[in-house]
Each structure stands twice: as structure tokens, then as C-alpha cells.
Motif scaffolding. Structure first.
Motif, PDB file in Angstrom:
ATOM      1  N   GLY A 417       0.657  -1.293  -0.218  1.00 38.98           N
ATOM      2  CA  GLY A 417      -0.439  -0.195  -0.208  1.00 38.98           C
ATOM      3  C   GLY A 417       0.916   1.378   0.160  1.00 38.98           C
ATOM      4  O   GLY A 417       1.814   1.558   0.953  1.00 38.98           O
ATOM      5  N   GLY A 418       0.673   2.044  -1.014  1.00 42.15           N
ATOM      6  CA  GLY A 418       1.383   3.374  -0.836  1.00 42.15           C
ATOM      7  C   GLY A 418       0.424   4.689  -0.353  1.00 42.15           C
ATOM      8  O   GLY A 418       0.846   5.612  -0.567  1.00 42.15           O
ATOM      9  N   SER A 423       3.000   4.827   3.972  1.00 41.21           N
ATOM     10  CA  SER A 423       4.284   5.387   3.448  1.00 41.21           C
ATOM     11  C   SER A 423       4.735   5.524   4.618  1.00 41.21           C
ATOM     12  O   SER A 423       6.124   5.518   5.249  1.00 41.21           O
ATOM     13  CB  SER A 423       4.126   6.845   2.542  1.00 41.21           C
ATOM     14  OG  SER A 423       2.989   6.337   1.163  1.00 41.21           O
ATOM     15  N   GLU A 424       4.366   6.566   5.568  1.00 36.94           N
ATOM     16  CA  GLU A 424       4.531   6.598   7.104  1.00 36.94           C
ATOM     17  C   GLU A 424       5.472   5.216   7.720  1.00 36.94           C
ATOM     18  O   GLU A 424       6.514   5.607   7.981  1.00 36.94           O
ATOM     19  CB  GLU A 424       3.314   6.751   7.267  1.00 36.94           C
ATOM     20  CG  GLU A 424       2.499   8.216   7.597  1.00 36.94           C
ATOM     21  CD  GLU A 424       1.369   8.538   8.667  1.00 36.94           C
ATOM     22  OE1 GLU A 424       1.223   9.823   8.489  1.00 36.94           O
ATOM     23  OE2 GLU A 424       1.590   7.683   9.646  1.00 36.94           O
ATOM     24  N   VAL A 445       2.914   7.133  -5.596  1.00 35.05           N
ATOM     25  CA  VAL A 445       2.133   6.814  -4.159  1.00 35.05           C
ATOM     26  C   VAL A 445       1.685   7.944  -3.780  1.00 35.05           C
ATOM     27  O   VAL A 445       1.222   9.053  -4.412  1.00 35.05           O
ATOM     28  CB  VAL A 445       3.078   6.743  -2.794  1.00 35.05           C
ATOM     29  CG1 VAL A 445       3.800   5.212  -3.179  1.00 35.05           C
ATOM     30  CG2 VAL A 445       4.581   7.506  -2.910  1.00 35.05           C
ATOM     31  N   MET A 446       1.052   7.831  -2.573  1.00 32.44           N
ATOM     32  CA  MET A 446       0.070   8.784  -2.502  1.00 32.44           C
ATOM     33  C   MET A 446      -0.787   9.598  -3.389  1.00 32.44           C
ATOM     34  O   MET A 446      -0.722  10.856  -3.615  1.00 32.44           O
ATOM     35  CB  MET A 446       0.754  10.042  -1.176  1.00 32.44           C
ATOM     36  CG  MET A 446       1.218   9.486  -0.373  1.00 32.44           C
ATOM     37  SD  MET A 446       2.831  10.698   0.619  1.00 32.44           S
ATOM     38  CE  MET A 446       1.489  11.755   0.809  1.00 32.44           C
ATOM     39  N   ILE A 447      -1.945   9.155  -3.987  1.00 29.30           N
ATOM     40  CA  ILE A 447      -2.286   8.779  -5.179  1.00 29.30           C
ATOM     41  C   ILE A 447      -3.258  10.314  -5.153  1.00 29.30           C
ATOM     42  O   ILE A 447      -3.622  10.764  -6.047  1.00 29.30           O
ATOM     43  CB  ILE A 447      -3.261   7.915  -5.657  1.00 29.30           C
ATOM     44  CG1 ILE A 447      -3.737   7.634  -7.013  1.00 29.30           C
ATOM     45  CG2 ILE A 447      -4.071   7.611  -4.763  1.00 29.30           C
ATOM     46  CD1 ILE A 447      -2.535   7.969  -8.363  1.00 29.30           C
ATOM     47  N   LYS A 448      -3.396  10.294  -3.637  1.00 34.01           N
ATOM     48  CA  LYS A 448      -4.905  11.513  -3.817  1.00 34.01           C
ATOM     49  C   LYS A 448      -3.885  13.400  -3.897  1.00 34.01           C
ATOM     50  O   LYS A 448      -4.672  14.151  -3.904  1.00 34.01           O
ATOM     51  CB  LYS A 448      -5.719  11.261  -2.592  1.00 34.01           C
ATOM     52  CG  LYS A 448      -6.433  10.522  -2.556  1.00 34.01           C
ATOM     53  CD  LYS A 448      -7.327  10.082  -1.454  1.00 34.01           C
ATOM     54  CE  LYS A 448      -8.080   8.541  -0.980  1.00 34.01           C
ATOM     55  NZ  LYS A 448      -9.038   8.997  -0.017  1.00 34.01           N
TER      56      LYS A 448
END
Length: 717
Positions: A417-418, A423-424, A445-448
Motif C-alpha cells: 500500500g502506497g 508510507s509513514e 504513491v499518495m495518489i490523492k
């Protein structure tokens, strides 16, 4: 644009000719009476031509919003009689109104959408839900200027066909009154004579009738919902809250604060996921990991680089100590002292007012309440990968207990999961010695977040030692003896990655089962379905927090808790719609990523005419002193205006810096206000002021500055 200008010119020219040739004099009561004999002669000679010409004139007058529609309605009755006149006037007025509506939409909607995107979006949401109902209500009152309704509705998203048929039916009563009056034209001295006080009051009552009818229908609907249940004559509590996380704690606290008798039911640890498995432990380990990273790169601060010496078990012990230190804030004792009855056990709603509790210490207890609030939160989602159960995995809930017994961080850790959680934790464990591989199915990553923010995050993760694999789809897990592998697909090829521990961080799913929702027929669709007041199918049963969405943040759950408490206790007097307009969030990687409002990709998707203001932290004195110059502030504003539509901050302390922009957006303050506010020097918060200064510099009035330059030159002689 050319077509719009042409249409506008034609419309204005037509209106100008109408008044230039005094045609408006014909559309007065005296003008109508004076020309009736001539019109009747024309009608006897060419009835179809007169009907067609009258119909067309009526459509044009209404479409151009010209004065005289009421006179034409009288004329319809005088010329054609009640039945024929009513048909002609009703259809002509509705077609003309629809044309005015379409012209307004064509000329005005795009411009207004660009200028006021948020307001129009809110209006459109309301129109989509109940637009036809309120349009019908307005159409029933003929004293309301119909031409304004035509123009204003054109700016909204209501469908043209809906506007037409609702207008056709809604204007029928008023049209009938005027057409009927027109059959007695000789007896009418003024239009005010038609709309007597009694008639106006009658129409007002007629307009209010749909609202009354709606209230009656809601009452009937409630009775149908509750028909299979017997409402208690007395209640044990004013409110029962199920779930002791952020949403439930705030709800119960507010209820107790206003002296309601409230019971909070929680089977597990008080404080919910945030305290025990999420926000608190993750931030604790992030801090330890950051210190370890600073020791590795101490030369940034004029010190010697070193390998951090630490016991991973002690790091995890500190995490649990932090949880224990914060736990009293959410404890049974504290909330009992605040006036909340806390019961430890599993709750199930057996009817709309009754909750059965299986107590942790044995036995059961049944309580009734006027209002029930469900705040049971969410749990990590585990993807149904073949072999995953056999190979084993941890989630953001279970890793804290499992890893607490490890002497060192997992040698090979795969993070699936990205998003923010993945990520954290990927960055933290990499800094604490794990060989971390992060797998993300999407292309970043962090797609939003904006693409540049995702790229920044990827760089930060890689700099910490994370092997970031995007565009990699997890297929299955395999266990071969003592070895564990996850098989992924990338570019149509299968790859295998060995791991010691697999952390699933691909999202969270609402806790929906076991609370009686299915038996009661409460609708769920991944989350509990509620209205804008957080009411479920049963108006006395509310839901708040992660179990509702649309944002799974602790602060949003607390925000919803206020609405659940107030609406649940005082909704019979006044209800409040949940306000989601200004929601901030932060991803606590290093540097942090914080956001409020829209970002650039949102602005593009929504078709907003926007501009970007940036401030780079390499220009900030405090960032330089802290050797932390990476990052930026990115502000989205409408073209030429200082109104803040959204802000992204990438830096150390970004989660704290965003608060000033949240306050500004909440209270309608623009960048000029931030620029005019004194900020202490040297602080990180100055970055906000400098970002506002960048906007001001880009919008400096060049003409005025040129004149000032000439003025100062003249003053020097």
C-alpha cells in the motif's frame, strides 16, 4: 464565446426595439382594453393566425423577460375564453420560461461556475436532491417574479425537462386565475384588483402547502419505519453511544455537558483505533525513527555522522509507554467524572430504542434511549490474496503487539500500500533498520495528492532506504518452508519478493457487523448510509466517525460527534447539516505533507479557472537554521483573487503550518489578511506569510507603481 456574445447582442437589440417602438404600451391594461375590438375582428377573420401569432408573442415576451406577461394572460382569457385561453397561456408561458432558462444557462452558468465554484456546487447538490420540489413551491405563488425564477434556475444544474414540466404544473393555478379574470376584462380596473389580499394569502398558503405536505409525508414515513416496533413510554437514557473512539467520545462528552443522561458502550480499549493502533503509536515510532535518521546524518548540523545505537524492543516499549501516557485522556475514569456512564461490553441494537449489552465481566444489560449513536469505527482491510493467511501478515492494528517482542526490526519488511499509513510506516521501519519494499498498484504513491507531491514523497521514501515499487500488482503469497514470498505483476511479468513480515496497509473498512444493523434494515454501502444530519433509516439512530465517512480521520470523527450529539438531543427543535467544507489532513512522512481544500489536480478536474502561488522553504530563514529547506507551500486561488481554495504544505511541521490556512478558509479570510498578520521571527509560520507575499507581489498594481515612480522622481527634482 463569439456565439454567446452574438446571442446576447440579439437579445438586447430585440429588447431595445421593443421599448423604442413603445410596444410595451400595448401590454398594459389600458392598451389591452383599447385594442380588444380590433383583436376580436382579426380573430373572426383569421382565428388560427391570431392564435399562432398570440402564442408566439407570448413566448417571445416571456423568453426575453419583458414586462407584460400578466396582461397577455388576461388577453388570453378575453380573446379565447377560459378553456382555450388557459391552454394557450399555459403552454406559451412555460415554453417561454424554458427558453429564458436555457438562455440564462448558456450565457451565465459557466461564468458563475468559474467565479463561485464552491457556492454553485453546494447549490447544485441541493437542486439535485430537492430542486423540483422547491421550484414547484415557488411556481405556486404568482406574486413571486417568475422571470427571476427562470434566470436563476438556469444557473443551476436542474434538468431542462424537469424545469419545463414542474413549471407547467406549478404555474397552472396562477395562470387560471388571470385567464379567468380576463374573461371579465371590462370589469377590471387594475391588476391589483385581480390579486386581492385574500387571493394573495390563498396563493401563499398554496405555496406553503407542499412544505406542509412534505412534513406530513416525513411523519408518515417515520411511522412506516417504526410500525413494527413499540416505542417505550419512558426511556432509561437520553442517549446511548456505541463505540469509544474519537466520534463516540466527543458525542458522549457533549451529551453529558448539556446534562443529558448518556451511556457510552465500548468492548475494547477506550480511545479507539487512534490511541491504541493508529495516530498515537505511529507518531511515536515516527519520532524515534527521525532521531535515528538525524544521528546517521548528523553532519547536516555540524556534528559527526554516526550509526544510531538502540534496542528495537526499547523503541517499541516507548511506543506503548506513549499510549499509556495519553490513555488517561480517554479513560473510563475521566469520562465517568465528566458525567458519562461507561459500560465495557458488546452492544447490539435490538429495536430503534433498545440496546442489549453483553458485559465484558459477564451478564447482560438492556437499556432504552431516545437516541442511539453508532460510532464503531473501522478496521484495516486485508486484501483476499491467495496464500496470505498461511504466510501470515500484520496490519496497522496488530503490528504494535507483535513487533513489541522483537529484539530488532524485521529484516525484510514488505509494505503493501502506497497511501499515508503505508508510507509513514515504510519510512519509519526503513530508518530503524528494516529492508523495506513498498508495493503500490497505482503509478505513484499518495495518489490523492498532486503528482509533484507524490514525486516528492517518493524521493523522501527512497532517501530513507525504502524500495518503492509502483505499478506493481500483488497477486498471491507463498510459503516455502520457512521462507515467505509475495508474487507481484509488473509490465506483464511476475516477480517474487521475499519477506519476513508483510504489513497490509491498503485502506480501512467500516465495522458494520454484530451491532444489529442487518436485522433493523439499516442501509449500508461499505459504510452506514446517513443523510446530511447523520440520521440513518431511523431518525433517532445516528452514526458518526469512520463508520460513516466520507473522511476517515480522527478529527473528522470528532467533528461529526458534535453534530450527532446536537442533532440527536435537540433535532426536534433544530437540526444542523454536517459541514465538510474545510477538512485538513496530514501525512506524517518526513518531510510532512499537509493539505486543506482542493489541490491542483482537483482544480483541473472541476474546471476551475485557478492560479498557483508557491513559496519554497529554501527561502525561509528558520528552515535554513534547521537545515530543513526541502519543501514548499502551494496555494490555489481563483484567477486574480486572494480567496484560498486549497493549500498543500510539504515541509517539517507541515501539519502545524496548515492550521493558519484552515482558519482562514473557515472564516473567509484571504491571503491579504495573512500577509497583514504579524508572525514571530524566525519561525516556520513565517512561511505562510511569505506565501501570501508571493501572491501580493504577483498582483502588484503595475500602473499605480509606475505613477508612484514618476511621483518620486518629480519629488527629487
Amino acid at each position: 464565446m463569439f456565439k454567446k456574445i452574438t446571442l446576447l447582442i440579439v437579445a438586447l437589440l430585440t429588447i431595445g426595439l421593443f421599448f423604442h417602438f413603445d410596444l410595451h404600451q400595448l401590454l398594459t391594461l389600458d392598451g389591452l382594453k383599447g385594442s380588444m375590438d380590433q383583436f376580436n375582428q382579426y380573430k373572426e377573420q383569421s382565428p388560427l393566425l391570431v392564435i399562432g401569432g398570440f402564442f408566439l408573442l407570448y413566448v417571445v415576451v416571456t423568453a426575453l423577460s419583458l414586462p407584460g406577461a400578466a396582461i397577455l394572460t388576461l388577453a388570453a382569457g378575453a380573446l379565447f375564453g377560459l378553456v382555450e385561453g388557459l391552454l394557450v397561456a399555459s403552454f406559451a408561458s412555460t415554453i417561454g420560461a424554458t427558453l429564458a432558462f436555457l438562455v440564462s444557462r448558456y450565457l451565465l452558468r459557466d461564468a458563475i461556475k468559474k467565479r463561485f465554484p464552491e457556492r454553485l456546487a453546494a447549490i447544485d447538490a441541493g437542486v439535485e436532491k430537492e430542486g423540483s420540489f422547491y421550484l414547484f413551491t415557488l411556481r405556486l405563488v404568482p406574486v413571486f417574479p417568475f422571470f427571476l425564477i427562470n434566470l436563476l434556475m438556469g444557473v443551476t444544474s436542474i434538468k431542462s425537462w424537469t424545469f419545463y414540466w414542474v413549471s407547467q404544473i406549478g404555474m397552472l393555478a396562477g395562470t387560471f386565475v388571470f385567464v379567468n379574470a380576463g374573461t371579465q376584462l371590462a370589469q377590471i380596473d387594475s391588476l391589483s384588483g385581480i390579486l386581492s389580499l385574500n387571493l394573495i394569502l390563498s396563493f401563499v398558503l398554496l405555496g406553503i402547502f407542499p412544505l406542509i405536505a412534505k412534513a406530513i409525508l416525513n411523519t408518515i414515513k417515520k411511522r412506516r419505519v417504526y410500525k413494527n416496533y413499540t416505542k417505550p413510554k419512558q426511556f432509561d437514557r437520553n442517549m446511548i453511544v456505541i463505540g469509544g473512539g474519537a466520534g463516540g467520545l466527543v458525542t458522549s462528552y457533549i451529551a453529558a455537558a448539556v446534562k443529558a443522561k448518556v451511556t457510552l458502550i465500548e468492548a475494547g480499549e477506550m480511545g479507539g483505533d487512534c490511541l491504541n493502533y493508529g495516530c498515537v503509536p505511529s507518531k511515536a515510532i515516527i519520532k524515534s525513527a527521525k532521531i535515528a535518521e538525524q544521528i546517521k546524518h548528523a553532519d547536516k548540523y555540524g556534528l559527526e555522522n554516526s550509526t544510531p545505537q538502540f534496542s528495537f524492543k526499547k523503541v517499541m516499549a516507548r511506543v506503548h509507554q506513549v499510549i499509556a501516557d495519553i490513555a488517561p485522556h480517554d479513560s473510563v475514569e475521566r469520562y465517568t467524572n465528566l458525567g458519562v456512564e461507561v459500560l465495557k461490553g458488546y452492544a447490539k441494537i435490538t429495536d430503534p430504542w433498545t440496546v442489549e449489552i453483553k458485559l465484558n465481566n459477564g451478564g447482560t444489560q438492556t437499556l432504552t434511549a431516545r437516541t442511539i449513536v453508532i460510532a464503531t469505527g473501522a478496521r484495516p482491510f486485508v486484501p483476499p490474496l491467495p496464500g496470505i493467511e498461511d504466510a501470515g501478515y500484520v496490519t496497522s492494528d496488530t503490528l504494535w503487539s507483535k513487533f513489541a517482542e522483537l529484539d530488532e526490526a524485521p529484516k525484510k519488511l514488505v509494505v503493501l500500500g502506497g497511501g499515508p499509513i503505508g508510507s509513514e510506516l515504510a519510512q519509519s521501519f526503513a530508518r530503524l533498520g528494516s529492508s523495506v519494499t513498498q508495493i503500490e498498484m497505482a503509478d505513484r504513491v499518495m495518489i490523492k495528492e498532486d503528482t509533484e507531491v507524490s514525486e516528492f514523497a517518493t524521493h523522501a521514501l527512497k532517501a530513507s532506504g525504502v524500495n518503492v515499487l509502483t505499478n506493481h500488482q500483488a497477486l498471491r503469497c507463498e510459503k516455502r518452508g520457512e521462507q515467505k514470498f509475495i508474487i507481484v505483476k509488473h509490465a506483464e511479468q511476475e516477480l517474487e519478493i521475499e519477506y519476513d513480515e508483510l504489513l497490509c496497509a491498503v485502506g480501512r473498512s467500516a465495522r458494520l457487523s454484530g451491532y444489529g444493523l442487518e436485522e433493523l434494515g439499516i442501509e449500508t454501502n461499505r459504510t452506514i448510509v446517513t443523510n446530511e444530519y447523520l440520521e440513518t433509516l431511523y431518525p433517532n439512530i445516528f452514526a458518526a466517525g469512520d463508520i460513516v465517512g466520507p473522511y476517515q480521520f480522527t478529527h473528522v470523527a470528532a467533528h461529526q460527534g458534535w453534530y450527532a450529539a446536537v442533532n440527536g438531543l435537540f433535532g426536534n427543535l433544530k437540526k444542523f447539516k454536517v459541514d465538510y467544507r474545510v477538512i485538513p489532513w496530514t501525512t506524517f512522512i518526513d518531510p510532512e505533507v499537509a493539505r486543506v481544500g482542493i489541490n491542483e489536480q482537483d482544480a483541473i478536474d472541476q474546471g476551475i479557472d485557478y492560479e498557483i502561488t508557491r513559496f519554497e522553504f529554501k527561502e525561509l530563514d528558520r528552515a535554513i537554521t534547521d537545515s530543513a529547506t526541502q519543501g514548499f507551500i502551494k496555494v490555489i486561488t481563483p484567477k486574480g483573487k486572494d480567496k484560498i481554495l486549497g493549500v498543500t504544505v510539504v515541509s517539517e511541521h507541515a501539519g502545524d503550518l496548515i492550521a493558519e490556512f484552515v482558519l482562514a478558509m473557515k472564516h473567509g479570510l484571504g491571503l491579504n489578511k495573512i500577509l497583514g498578520t504579524i508572525h514571530s521571527y524566525p519561525t516556520w509560520a513565517e512561511g505562510n506569510k511569505y506565501a501570501a507575499g508571493e501572491w501580493k507581489r504577483a498582483h502588484a498594481p503595475q500602473t499605480v507603481l509606475n505613477w508612484l515612480e514618476k511621483y518620486h522622481t518629480w519629488r527629487r527634482g
